[in-house]
Design an enzyme around this catalytic site. Structure first.
Site, mmCIF file in Angstrom:
data_model
loop_
_atom_site.group_PDB
_atom_site.id
_atom_site.type_symbol
_atom_site.label_atom_id
_atom_site.label_comp_id
_atom_site.label_asym_id
_atom_site.label_seq_id
_atom_site.Cartn_x
_atom_site.Cartn_y
_atom_site.Cartn_z
ATOM 1 N N HIS A 125 25.444 -4.587 44.393
ATOM 2 C CA HIS A 125 25.750 -3.196 44.099
ATOM 3 C C HIS A 125 27.201 -2.638 45.096
ATOM 4 O O HIS A 125 27.595 -1.640 44.682
ATOM 5 C CB HIS A 125 24.439 -2.270 44.609
ATOM 6 C CG HIS A 125 24.289 -0.879 44.092
ATOM 7 N ND1 HIS A 125 24.636 -0.478 42.691
ATOM 8 C CD2 HIS A 125 24.212 0.236 44.823
ATOM 9 C CE1 HIS A 125 24.767 0.889 42.684
ATOM 10 N NE2 HIS A 125 24.422 1.339 43.748
ATOM 11 N N SER B 101 27.334 4.466 41.838
ATOM 12 C CA SER B 101 25.985 4.375 41.556
ATOM 13 C C SER B 101 25.632 5.814 40.808
ATOM 14 O O SER B 101 26.025 5.984 39.758
ATOM 15 C CB SER B 101 25.295 4.414 42.876
ATOM 16 O OG SER B 101 24.032 4.084 42.901
ATOM 17 N N ASP C 131 24.252 -7.302 40.784
ATOM 18 C CA ASP C 131 23.630 -6.037 41.403
ATOM 19 C C ASP C 131 22.159 -6.006 40.673
ATOM 20 O O ASP C 131 21.715 -5.968 39.669
ATOM 21 C CB ASP C 131 24.218 -4.932 40.558
ATOM 22 C CG ASP C 131 23.917 -3.682 41.141
ATOM 23 O OD1 ASP C 131 22.883 -3.435 41.838
ATOM 24 O OD2 ASP C 131 24.996 -2.757 41.236
#
Length: 723
Positions: free
Chosen positions: A700, A593, A668
């Site tokens: 995600h 991320s 995602d």
């Protein structure tokens, strides 16, 4: 005798060698071999000195909400046992009515986004031992009225009211429509970035419900393919405001339960704003609302008259960078309130009168309050958690409302998290550190004295002893530029200072985050230890912009996300490269991320420092990320184009020299796979060779079935081949 002793010594040496050679495997990590014991759905009751825990019976495969006594820790009885009700196939979560005579039980939940879900709900009457299904359809965020006679909930973007006695459903709003209007629950960006889903609240008199309405009509729509098992993929569409784009138009409304009328609160003095929090005060007709401007550097705490809708600003917070929104606002009996703020440079607790006049700053110091637990009115004592004992640690404290009598209630260095009994006589402390597995103890609140251990993980600790695992060494790293940064390092157990080792760096680096913290292992920690067993040094550094060291340290990256953070990781790697036992030609970096954004930037901008990088689900340009998060730190792309573009990994792809692995899931909804696709194209056009992996229909977190095992096998193999 000597022969026997020699044989014993040889046996002991052989046994110790066998212990030293026992290796962690990825199958163990992702198969749950190192899972800890805890207290699931631990909830302290408010009316009796008791608490509840959700337990699972493996033999009968049933679930129970069990009631325990705080003073003795003895189980009183099972409030609910799923085996007694055919309708109740399981218990996902539960909430009590205010009088704690009824329970709302969720099961068969379907996740929507990170926090939101729909579920079948049941009303359980503890006295009558009856179970009634709330509705024949799955609903969102049901909640008892304070008098326990009604339940409010959201269904298909509208608000509803259910009368428990008559079993009648009343529709409160009628304009709810997917991707257009939402009533009473939040849109995607509020859920993700303001971290709440239930956007309504009952007043104490049970005669009014305040709720937020989201008009998403003009918010740009994002679409992604869901491949599934069918012949043709399905396109999922939802509203997602990217940086600089239109947000939902929010409005605040008050529904009168008695008359059935809904009034809109006049917020015309604001434009392009957020309602970041909303709750009724202890005065039944006074609503509080926290209104935040789009730059998020100005917050007004409003009091709203429940009848007229008139508003007044009770408190204003201004920041040069941004104002942090919390759930710490607590109203006392006289409607004065507790508030936390960073206004003196560190997050501390303040007490204000109901008119908004500052009565006192309760906590002070060059350290942060990290959690507010509550106020014991009878003793005039506040309970909180802070990092006063070092920014990587957490301790529980008590202090008087006037700021006197501060007492540290936890004595073990590491991470301490408290759950207090309703009368604040006791608290259950969850403690762990990098060396100590989680332990739950009953503690006395005046002194913090431990009364009894409730749950320990001695079995896991004994099991791990046979692996002879390396330990995490915490230290402060000083870069060549003089920046002092928290760090940890895991060295191989058979570390030899005369050898040269490759270094694999892990980080996240996002604003206010922390990876260098003294608590028990997560799955990644076991992976890092596995890599250490295979001859790698693993290290982590929290650079500038991370949290719990004061507002200046955290907010220095404002308007330049990815500049100072990348500089710090490169500089930290250079420091590691000066260590006699480090092979500076073999330094790698990994992140997920925000950490993926960082790892990408580091392998590009630090091309002569980093040999290898792995970026999972990375943001590759903040132009592609959501408005609330991104603009909090960057303002809009229209205002700060250079801040967005100069620090985007896409801008720097031509500098790639080393080995780069790029990973993303196609489903995602948070960091869209668009980020990775855009960077792939840039890398291709720069004629750069790299590796990449795409996970169909994974969000995600990239998990499900064997996905994590396959992913971490891929990353492990990449490290072994390329670092």
């Amino acid at each position: 005798m000597k022969t026997i002793q020699k044989a014993f010594v040889l046996f002991l040496f052989t046994s110790l060698s066998a212990i030293a050679q026992q290796k962690i495997t990825l199958e163990e990590i992702w198969g749950g071999a190192f899972r800890t014991q805890g207290m699931t759905e631990l909830a302290a009751l408010k009316n009796t000195n008791q608490y509840t825990v959700l337990n699972f019976d493996k033999e009968s495969k049933t679930m129970q909400i069990d009631l325990y006594d705080f003073a003795t820790l003895n189980k009183v009885y099972a409030l609910v046992d799923s085996k007694d009700f055919k309708l109740l196939t399981g218990i996902d979560s539960y909430t009590f009515s205010k009088d704690e005579k009824k329970i709302l039980i969720a099961n068969n939940s379907d996740q929507i986004f990170r926090h939101s879900f729909v579920a079948n709900y049941f009303i359980y009457d503890i006295t009558a031992q009856t179970l009634v299904k709330l509705a024949d359809y799955k609903v969102q965020e049901p909640n008892f009225s304070p008098d326990g006679t009604k339940i409010s909930y959201a269904f298909e973007n509208n608000m509803y009211l259910y009368d428990i006695a008559t079993k009648k459903h009343t529709r409160i709003t009628k304009d709810g429509k997917k991707n257009a209007v939402i009533n009473g629950v939040t849109d995607w960006v509020y859920e993700e970035e303001f971290a709440f889903v239930k956007a309504y609240d009952w007043n104490l008199n049970s005669d009014k419900i305040a709720f937020i309405r989201f008009d998403e009509t003009d918010v740009p729509e994002f679409s992604m393919n869901v491949y599934g098992q069918e012949l043709y993929p399905v396109t999922e569409r939802f509203k997602y405001p990217k940086a600089g784009e239109k947000n939902s138009l929010v409005s605040l409304h008050i529904y009168d339960v008695k008359t059935g009328e809904t009034k809109k609160v006049n917020l015309d003095q604001y434009s392009d704003f957020y309602i970041a929090r909303m709750k009724w005060t202890n005065e039944g007709n006074t609503l509080s609302a926290q209104v935040l401007n789009r730059h998020q550097d100005n917050l007004d705490l409003l009091f709203v008259d429940g009848n007229s809708g008139a508003t007044k600003v009770v408190l204003n917070e201004k920041e040069k960078a941004y104002v942090d929104v919390t759930d710490n606002l607590t109203f006392l009996k006289d409607n004065s309130f507790i508030w936390t703020s960073e206004k003196d440079g560190f997050n501390h607790i303040y007490h204000y009168s109901k008119e908004g006049k500052l009565k006192s700053q309760i906590t002070k110091g060059l350290w942060e309050v990290t959690n507010y637990y509550g106020f014991d009115e009878k003793a005039g004592t506040i309970y909180y958690q802070s990092v006063e004992n070092g920014s990587i640690n957490r301790d529980v404290y008590s202090i008087k409302l006037n700021g006197s009598g501060k007492t540290r209630l936890t004595s073990s260095t590491g991470t301490n998290v408290a759950t207090f009994s309703p009368n604040f006589q006791y608290f259950i402390n969850s403690y762990s550190s990098a060396k100590n597995a989680p332990k739950y103890t009953l503690n006395e609140s005046k002194t913090g004295k431990t009364i009894k251990t409730i749950v320990s993980n001695e079995v896991l600790e004994t099991k791990l002893a046979s692996y002879n695992l390396p330990s995490k060494e915490f230290f402060e790293l000083t870069t060549e530029k003089g920046n002092k940064l928290n760090a940890w390092m895991i060295k191989p157990k058979d570390f030899d200072a005369n050898k040269k080792y490759p270094v694999f760096m892990y980080q996240y680096s996002g604003p206010g985050s922390q990876q260098v913290n003294n608590d028990w292992n997560a799955s990644d920690d076991y992976w890092f230890m596995m890599l250490a067993q295979q001859g790698y040094i693993v290290a982590c550094v929290d650079g500038r912009g991370t949290g719990f060291k004061g507002a200046d340290f955290k907010k220095c990256t404002q308007k330049e996300l990815g500049k100072l953070e990348v500089e710090d990781q490169i500089d930290a790697a250079k420091v590691f490269g000066t260590y006699a036992y480090v092979d500076k030609s073999r330094i790698g970096i990994f992140g997920w991320s925000y950490g993926g954004f960082m790892a990408s930037n580091c392998i590009f901008q630090g091309a002569d420092v980093f040999k290898t990088a792995i970026a999972v689900a990375p943001v590759t340009s903040w132009r592609y990320y959501d408005s609330v998060y991104t603009e909090r730190y960057m303002q809009t792309p229209q205002e700060n184009a250079s801040g967005y573009d100069n620090n985007s990994p896409i801008t720097h792809v031509s500098k790639l020299k080393g080995n780069f692995l790029l990973i993303h899931g196609t489903a995602d909804d948070n960091v869209h796979v668009q980020n990775t696709m855009k960077m792939i194209e840039a890398l291709v056009q720069a004629n750069k060779q790299f590796d990449w992996a795409i996970y169909p229909d994974k969000n995600h977190g990239i998990y499900g079935g064997k996905t994590r095992l396959q992913l971490y096998t891929k990353m492990t193999n990449f490290i072994k081949e390329k670092l």
